[in-house]
Scaffold this active site. Structure first.
Site, PDB file in Angstrom:
ATOM      1  N   GLU A 127       0.680  -1.306  -0.114  1.00  0.00           N
ATOM      2  CA  GLU A 127       0.048  -0.104   0.400  1.00  0.00           C
ATOM      3  C   GLU A 127       0.821   1.602  -0.557  1.00  0.00           C
ATOM      4  O   GLU A 127       0.875   1.777   1.208  1.00  0.00           O
ATOM      5  CB  GLU A 127      -1.104   0.065   1.328  1.00  0.00           C
ATOM      6  CG  GLU A 127      -2.125   1.106   0.824  1.00  0.00           C
ATOM      7  CD  GLU A 127      -3.538   0.892   2.136  1.00  0.00           C
ATOM      8  OE1 GLU A 127      -4.056   1.552   1.879  1.00  0.00           O
ATOM      9  OE2 GLU A 127      -2.775  -0.376   2.808  1.00  0.00           O
ATOM     10  N   HIS A 193      -5.419   6.411  -1.806  1.00  0.00           N
ATOM     11  CA  HIS A 193      -4.877   7.362  -1.599  1.00  0.00           C
ATOM     12  C   HIS A 193      -4.341   8.318  -2.976  1.00  0.00           C
ATOM     13  O   HIS A 193      -3.294   8.612  -2.726  1.00  0.00           O
ATOM     14  CB  HIS A 193      -2.826   6.839  -1.168  1.00  0.00           C
ATOM     15  CG  HIS A 193      -3.546   6.326   0.195  1.00  0.00           C
ATOM     16  ND1 HIS A 193      -4.781   6.278   1.148  1.00  0.00           N
ATOM     17  CD2 HIS A 193      -3.916   4.517   0.382  1.00  0.00           C
ATOM     18  CE1 HIS A 193      -4.492   5.669   2.119  1.00  0.00           C
ATOM     19  NE2 HIS A 193      -4.498   4.503   1.585  1.00  0.00           N
ATOM     20  N   ARG A 225     -19.543  17.647 -12.882  1.00  0.00           N
ATOM     21  CA  ARG A 225     -17.968  17.396 -13.871  1.00  0.00           C
ATOM     22  C   ARG A 225     -17.072  17.776 -13.713  1.00  0.00           C
ATOM     23  O   ARG A 225     -16.121  17.259 -14.914  1.00  0.00           O
ATOM     24  CB  ARG A 225     -18.165  19.122 -13.467  1.00  0.00           C
ATOM     25  CG  ARG A 225     -20.125  19.858 -13.638  1.00  0.00           C
ATOM     26  CD  ARG A 225     -19.116  21.620 -14.187  1.00  0.00           C
ATOM     27  NE  ARG A 225     -20.829  21.900 -14.341  1.00  0.00           N
ATOM     28  CZ  ARG A 225     -21.638  22.603 -13.418  1.00  0.00           C
ATOM     29  NH1 ARG A 225     -21.806  22.674 -11.584  1.00  0.00           N
ATOM     30  NH2 ARG A 225     -22.875  22.845 -13.600  1.00  0.00           N
ATOM     31  N   GLY A 247     -19.848  -0.054   7.694  1.00  0.00           N
ATOM     32  CA  GLY A 247     -21.102   0.235   7.980  1.00  0.00           C
ATOM     33  C   GLY A 247     -20.401   2.097   8.916  1.00  0.00           C
ATOM     34  O   GLY A 247     -20.690   2.900   9.306  1.00  0.00           O
ATOM     35  N   ASP A 272      -9.365  -4.295   5.184  1.00  0.00           N
ATOM     36  CA  ASP A 272      -8.008  -2.856   5.634  1.00  0.00           C
ATOM     37  C   ASP A 272      -7.846  -3.253   7.734  1.00  0.00           C
ATOM     38  O   ASP A 272      -7.962  -1.831   7.777  1.00  0.00           O
ATOM     39  CB  ASP A 272      -9.176  -1.132   5.530  1.00  0.00           C
ATOM     40  CG  ASP A 272      -7.064  -0.618   5.140  1.00  0.00           C
ATOM     41  OD1 ASP A 272      -6.408  -1.201   5.379  1.00  0.00           O
ATOM     42  OD2 ASP A 272      -7.551   0.646   5.191  1.00  0.00           O
ATOM     43  N   LEU A 305      -9.728   7.706  10.371  1.00  0.00           N
ATOM     44  CA  LEU A 305      -9.545   6.608  10.415  1.00  0.00           C
ATOM     45  C   LEU A 305      -8.251   5.975   9.878  1.00  0.00           C
ATOM     46  O   LEU A 305      -8.051   6.378   9.048  1.00  0.00           O
ATOM     47  CB  LEU A 305     -11.075   6.155   9.507  1.00  0.00           C
ATOM     48  CG  LEU A 305     -12.589   6.313  10.331  1.00  0.00           C
ATOM     49  CD1 LEU A 305     -13.318   5.596   8.864  1.00  0.00           C
ATOM     50  CD2 LEU A 305     -12.672   5.510  10.982  1.00  0.00           C
ATOM     51  N   ALA A 306      -7.923   4.507  10.815  1.00  0.00           N
ATOM     52  CA  ALA A 306      -7.001   4.917  10.945  1.00  0.00           C
ATOM     53  C   ALA A 306      -7.348   2.522  11.032  1.00  0.00           C
ATOM     54  O   ALA A 306      -7.079   2.019  11.771  1.00  0.00           O
ATOM     55  CB  ALA A 306      -6.134   4.637  11.943  1.00  0.00           C
TER      56      ALA A 306
END
Length: 383
Positions: A127, A193, A225, A247, A272, A305-306
């Site tokens: 990653e 990312h 657009r 969620g 993840d 978020l991690a």
């Protein structure tokens, strides 16, 4: 290993839901698929037996982080996955150059030791490090590096041929050459990312990128657009969207949107997950960063978020519910589709005669009953 047999009330065989069948297993492989019988079998007559789940984007669980990687810890991690329905996984490694090289060395050593317990490590999901500084997620700023052929060559050497998937931001100068080199090495490329425009994504797909991860997260928002990466993922049939179905990362209605737009075969379920998955609420470390676990989410001090606390059997159940599809269909997004993304369709993701006896059994409420890896049974984790 002694021969055994499983009586399945239903089974997903060669991608199709069947009625009752007996799966006869010899030497850890599916020797035959026969009419149902009741003697000398593992009784799963009230269950749906499906291919073993594949998690191609997970950083850890059960207190173990793959970049730290002592063999004993990796064995524990493999057993943690098996207790949650997973029979194969990609050890996901990211962060700074130093973390990546250390993690690759750890996974390489683990695989060289021929591990025999729990889920199988199928290789590495890299990653980064060629990700956008404008879409870091929980990665530290030093984790985002400009595409560099020499660094990539160093990474490839450290990996010893074990990288199967690489996340890259295609808008970075020099990304084309890295994608082309990765594909030449047999490494699938996933876009993530990234703040790429639609045109930049289209170009990356034209040269071989085939998935987006994690979809909806770590990328520019959809604009009518300038649809960007989200628009490309939803509309380009060449792209698979890798979804964290907890969620928290993605709202259930957005999960349903992706399922409608892509179909089951265009979605790959991932977790993840981080080392704290399956652990109590509290404070943990993630690649030298402090992570707070509370209310099923993992966050940095600033609320970012991690990774996730999700396990894949729960993700399958969530997907079936939110996308309003049968379990047998939802399972394809955690078996056949990820196997296709990482180029292992010929050996993983299906129940077929001659393949490894990698199986997962669910009850009628989509709860995990057991996992089988190469004919070895693993009980589910305690609720």
């Amino acid at each position: 290993m002694a021969d055994l047999a499983v009586l399945a009330g239903q089974a997903v065989v060669d991608g199709q839901l069947t009625g009752p069948v007996t799966l006869t297993i010899a030497d850890g492989r599916i020797a035959s698929i026969d009419p149902p019988r009741t003697e000398g079998v593992i009784d799963a007559s009230a269950a749906t037996v499906v291919p073993g789940l594949l998690d191609i984007h997970t950083h850890g669980g059960g207190g173990v982080q793959v970049i730290d990687g002592p063999a004993a810890d990796m064995d524990r991690l493999a057993r943690f996955y098996a207790a949650h329905g997973v029979t194969g996984f990609l050890a996901t490694i990211g962060g700074s150059r130093e973390h990546i090289l250390a993690g690759l060395g750890a996974v390489r050593s683990y695989l060289a030791a021929s591990p025999s317990g729990g889920a199988r490590c199928l290789g590495v999901h890299l990653e980064g490090p060629f990700i956008s500084p404008h879409a870091l997620g929980a990665f530290r700023p030093e984790s985002a590096l400009a595409p560099d052929a020499e660094l990539f060559a160093e990474v490839l050497d450290a990996a010893g041929g074990h990288i199967r998937l690489m996340t890259i931001a295609p808008e970075l100068e020099g990304a084309d050459a890295i994608i082309e080199r990765a594909l030449a090495e047999g490494i699938a490329c996933t876009i993530g990312h990234s703040v790429a425009t639609l045109a930049q994504v289209d170009h990356a797909v034209d040269i071989g990128a085939r998935s987006v991860t994690p979809f909806f997260n770590g990328m520019s928002p959809f604009r009518h657009r300038e649809p960007g990466l989200i628009g490309a993922g939803l509309t380009d049939p060449r792209l698979v969207c890798e979804l964290i179905v907890d969620g928290i990362h993605v709202h259930p209605r957005a999960v349903a949107l992706a399922a409608v737009a892509k179909g089951i075969d265009g979605v790959a379920l991932v977790t993840d997950s981080i080392s704290a998955a399956g652990m109590p609420d509290g404070e943990y470390e993630l690649e030298e960063q402090h992570v707070i676990i509370s209310a099923r989410s993992a966050r940095l001090a600033d609320g970012t978020l991690a990774g996730s606390m999700l396990t894949l059997e729960r993700g399958v159940a969530n997907f079936a519910e939110w996308a309003k599809v049968p379990l047998a269909d939802a399972v394809r997004s955690a078996t056949e589709v990820p196997a296709r993304v990482i180029g292992l369709s010929s050996t993983r993701g299906r129940i077929s005669q001659g393949r490894d006896a990698d199986l997962t059994a669910f009850d009628s409420d989509h709860r995990l009953l057991w996992t089988m890896v190469g004919g070895a049974l693993h009980e589910p984790a305690a609720a």
